[in-house]
Design a protein around this motif. Sequence first.
Motif, PDB file in Angstrom:
ATOM      1  N   GLY A   1       4.796  49.587  50.976  1.00 33.34           N
ATOM      2  CA  GLY A   1       5.287  49.456  49.401  1.00 33.34           C
ATOM      3  C   GLY A   1       4.502  48.134  48.934  1.00 33.34           C
ATOM      4  N   LEU A   2       4.410  47.069  49.489  1.00 34.96           N
ATOM      5  CA  LEU A   2       3.823  45.944  49.041  1.00 34.96           C
ATOM      6  C   LEU A   2       2.239  46.176  48.892  1.00 34.96           C
ATOM      7  N   GLU A   3       1.578  46.770  49.923  1.00 36.58           N
ATOM      8  CA  GLU A   3       0.452  46.679  49.863  1.00 36.58           C
ATOM      9  C   GLU A   3      -0.163  47.776  49.003  1.00 36.58           C
ATOM     10  N   LYS A   4       0.648  48.753  48.478  1.00 35.20           N
ATOM     11  CA  LYS A   4       0.251  49.560  47.221  1.00 35.20           C
ATOM     12  C   LYS A   4       0.352  48.690  46.110  1.00 35.20           C
ATOM     13  N   LEU A   5       1.378  48.213  45.820  1.00 32.37           N
ATOM     14  CA  LEU A   5       1.437  47.160  44.820  1.00 32.37           C
ATOM     15  C   LEU A   5       0.130  46.243  44.635  1.00 32.37           C
ATOM     16  N   GLU A   6      -0.148  45.555  45.935  1.00 33.15           N
ATOM     17  CA  GLU A   6      -1.208  44.530  45.789  1.00 33.15           C
ATOM     18  C   GLU A   6      -2.550  45.258  45.298  1.00 33.15           C
ATOM     19  N   GLU A   7      -2.643  46.635  45.925  1.00 32.32           N
ATOM     20  CA  GLU A   7      -3.904  47.364  45.257  1.00 32.32           C
ATOM     21  C   GLU A   7      -3.958  47.874  43.836  1.00 32.32           C
ATOM     22  N   ARG A   8      -2.655  47.951  43.295  1.00 36.84           N
ATOM     23  CA  ARG A   8      -2.498  47.918  41.804  1.00 36.84           C
ATOM     24  C   ARG A   8      -2.973  46.819  41.276  1.00 36.84           C
ATOM     25  N   LEU A   9      -2.433  45.686  41.625  1.00 32.69           N
ATOM     26  CA  LEU A   9      -2.639  44.481  40.964  1.00 32.69           C
ATOM     27  C   LEU A   9      -4.153  44.235  40.911  1.00 32.69           C
ATOM     28  N   LYS A  10      -4.711  44.353  42.249  1.00 27.18           N
ATOM     29  CA  LYS A  10      -6.080  44.079  42.233  1.00 27.18           C
ATOM     30  C   LYS A  10      -6.980  45.202  40.883  1.00 27.18           C
ATOM     31  N   GLN A  11      -6.520  46.278  40.904  1.00 23.13           N
ATOM     32  CA  GLN A  11      -6.873  47.154  39.996  1.00 23.13           C
ATOM     33  C   GLN A  11      -6.568  46.800  38.547  1.00 23.13           C
ATOM     34  N   ASP A  12      -5.365  46.184  38.323  1.00 28.92           N
ATOM     35  CA  ASP A  12      -5.112  45.842  36.936  1.00 28.92           C
ATOM     36  C   ASP A  12      -5.972  44.604  36.622  1.00 28.92           C
ATOM     37  N   LEU A  13      -6.256  43.511  37.703  1.00 19.84           N
ATOM     38  CA  LEU A  13      -7.007  42.427  37.072  1.00 19.84           C
ATOM     39  C   LEU A  13      -8.456  42.722  36.912  1.00 19.84           C
ATOM     40  N   SER A  14      -8.928  43.882  37.789  1.00 18.96           N
ATOM     41  CA  SER A  14     -10.422  44.538  37.676  1.00 18.96           C
ATOM     42  C   SER A  14     -10.640  45.112  36.101  1.00 18.96           C
ATOM     43  N   TRP A  15      -9.492  45.605  35.759  1.00 22.03           N
ATOM     44  CA  TRP A  15      -9.728  46.300  34.582  1.00 22.03           C
ATOM     45  C   TRP A  15      -9.664  45.448  33.373  1.00 22.03           C
ATOM     46  N   LEU A  16      -8.875  44.248  33.455  1.00 21.74           N
ATOM     47  CA  LEU A  16      -8.902  43.125  32.553  1.00 21.74           C
ATOM     48  C   LEU A  16      -9.972  42.040  32.650  1.00 21.74           C
ATOM     49  N   GLU A  17     -10.660  42.382  33.779  1.00 23.51           N
ATOM     50  CA  GLU A  17     -11.697  41.422  33.827  1.00 23.51           C
ATOM     51  C   GLU A  17     -11.350  39.898  34.228  1.00 23.51           C
ATOM     52  N   LEU A  18     -10.273  39.903  35.262  1.00 25.27           N
ATOM     53  CA  LEU A  18      -9.707  38.695  35.386  1.00 25.27           C
ATOM     54  C   LEU A  18      -9.719  38.489  36.758  1.00 25.27           C
ATOM     55  N   PRO A  19      -9.635  37.377  37.355  1.00 26.35           N
ATOM     56  CA  PRO A  19      -9.759  36.065  36.722  1.00 26.35           C
ATOM     57  C   PRO A  19     -11.025  35.934  35.945  1.00 26.35           C
ATOM     58  N   ALA A  20     -11.199  35.095  34.730  1.00 26.49           N
ATOM     59  CA  ALA A  20     -12.526  35.033  34.044  1.00 26.49           C
ATOM     60  C   ALA A  20     -13.307  34.124  34.959  1.00 26.49           C
ATOM     61  N   LYS A  21     -14.864  34.473  34.690  1.00 27.67           N
ATOM     62  CA  LYS A  21     -15.875  33.576  35.652  1.00 27.67           C
ATOM     63  C   LYS A  21     -15.492  32.181  35.178  1.00 27.67           C
ATOM     64  N   THR A  22     -15.769  31.395  36.338  1.00 27.67           N
ATOM     65  CA  THR A  22     -15.818  29.829  36.189  1.00 27.67           C
ATOM     66  C   THR A  22     -17.042  29.544  34.976  1.00 27.67           C
ATOM     67  N   TRP A  23     -16.370  28.708  34.135  1.00 31.51           N
ATOM     68  CA  TRP A  23     -17.430  28.115  33.136  1.00 31.51           C
ATOM     69  C   TRP A  23     -17.434  26.325  32.834  1.00 31.51           C
ATOM     70  N   VAL A  24     -16.596  25.938  33.789  1.00 28.98           N
ATOM     71  CA  VAL A  24     -16.375  24.368  33.329  1.00 28.98           C
ATOM     72  C   VAL A  24     -17.787  23.868  34.440  1.00 28.98           C
ATOM     73  N   PRO A  25     -18.361  22.934  33.964  1.00 34.39           N
ATOM     74  CA  PRO A  25     -19.683  22.401  34.547  1.00 34.39           C
ATOM     75  C   PRO A  25     -18.947  21.475  35.604  1.00 34.39           C
ATOM     76  N   GLU A  26     -19.475  21.620  36.953  1.00 34.75           N
ATOM     77  CA  GLU A  26     -19.245  20.903  37.871  1.00 34.75           C
ATOM     78  C   GLU A  26     -19.570  19.387  37.698  1.00 34.75           C
ATOM     79  N   ARG A  27     -18.636  18.681  38.104  1.00 35.86           N
ATOM     80  CA  ARG A  27     -18.894  17.091  37.992  1.00 35.86           C
ATOM     81  C   ARG A  27     -18.724  16.440  39.215  1.00 35.86           C
ATOM     82  N   CYS A  28     -19.611  15.463  39.406  1.00 39.60           N
ATOM     83  CA  CYS A  28     -19.479  14.639  40.833  1.00 39.60           C
ATOM     84  C   CYS A  28     -19.756  13.062  40.472  1.00 39.60           C
TER      85      CYS A  28
END
Length: 488
Positions: free
Chosen positions: A13-40
């Motif tokens: 059951g949980l494996e199916k839900l986790e696949e659904r979550l991956k699909q939801d995130l993909s459809w929403l293009e989430l998470p957003a691409k990283t955009w904050v400049p790296e700082r050292c």
Amino acid sequence: MTLSSPPDELPGGLEKLEERLKQDLSWLELPAKTWVPERCVDNRTVRDVVIIGGGMAGLTASGMLTRYGVQNHVVYDRAPAGREGPWVTYARMETLRSPKTLTGPCLGLPSLTFRAWYESRFGVDAWVELGFIPRETWMEYLRWFRKVLDLPVENETELLDIRYRGDGLLDLLVRQQGREESVLARHLVLATGRDGLGGGYMPEIFKALPPELRAHSEDTINFEALRGRRVTVIGAGASAMDNAAAALEAGASRVDMLIRRKDIPRINKFTGIGSQGVVHGFQALPDAWKWRFLDYTLAAQTPPPRPSTLRVSKHPNAFFHLGCPVDAVAVEGDHLRVTTPRGVFETDFIIAATGFAVDIGQRPELKSIAPSIRFWKDRFTPAPEDNPSGSLNPELEFSPDLGPAFEFQPKEGVVCPALEKIHCFCFPATLSHGKVSGDIPAISDGADRLAKGIVSSLFVEDRAIHYRNLEQFNTPELQGDEWQDIGF
């Protein structure tokens, strides 16, 4: 269904839900691409955000930051993995008081809700039969939430000190699995729970007692050691009932509940303002109205849950004493003598279920910024019509006066640039922001407000870098062969 007989799990059951979550995130293009400049700096990587606390609030904040493309963050929690927050430590209720249908930390994603997790794991019939959520089950859900989102939590790590550098960075001293190290960060989020800026409030009359004869309800208590002994619980809130029940179930010979009020509150006033209007509009209220709402609600007090109260009253050796404040406590040999207007009680152990207080003196990790933090009492005194209780509530007076992204603000005349980088995402933020940082119902809304504020700050601070990137961006969309200039 009872707590001792959980439902059978559905295979896969949980494996199916986790696949659904991956699909939801993909459809929403989430998470957003990283955009904050790296700082050292000084050959050291700078964290964009460090979150202190890996409980529900810290996990939700981490999820929201990830959603908005702030990937370079970390969550530190001093507890071992799986024991973050109160749910399997000092919380002693059998079930949560929140309705099972609340969406809580789901980040607005249906497949991340507790209901989706529970139905996928145990089935729809089990969900229908479920009354309130057992606290251990809620903790299992939070562990899954952390795992399925792959949140960057590092356990057994404690914040020791906060230092501000002249270059705008925070230098955080942490102890990780016994080893101290320095971590550079641009923002710090304190997701440290109900006692986030202090600790349990222990009245002086009990604080003076030998530690082996008293405890606060948030302390680690060896209830087995109370078997056959007399226990007195001070208070009538949820934690008072839960601790009284734990003592009774461990075999205490009797439990006396000493309740200052002449009646136990019956109505949960906070439920009366539980709407989306409050969630999104409370922070926009004038200060006087914020104070009026919370002073009225706190003065009415929150009743203990009915199941928690029945859990105590079903025991014949449990006794409720209303209108019974404590006047004096004295040590007599190996026990205590408690004097009240309703008589004298002899007891072997006192549990003070007396709530929490903002007391930064109890938080050594905040010592460097504590003198600069502005509290509501530093700039606001309510008019009589805005203070229904008739007296100034210390919980409100000592609430931090926070900015729009939960950031601390300095007292008048004090310069402390570090404060705008430090965000108070825990219960003491309630007077400034409403109930969006410490309880289940609106925790995602609060985390969204926090994350958007941090995202805005990071972008504005790096505006020159982003503008330079704009100038240098040269990926063509047209190749020049899409048309032909034929002239006139």
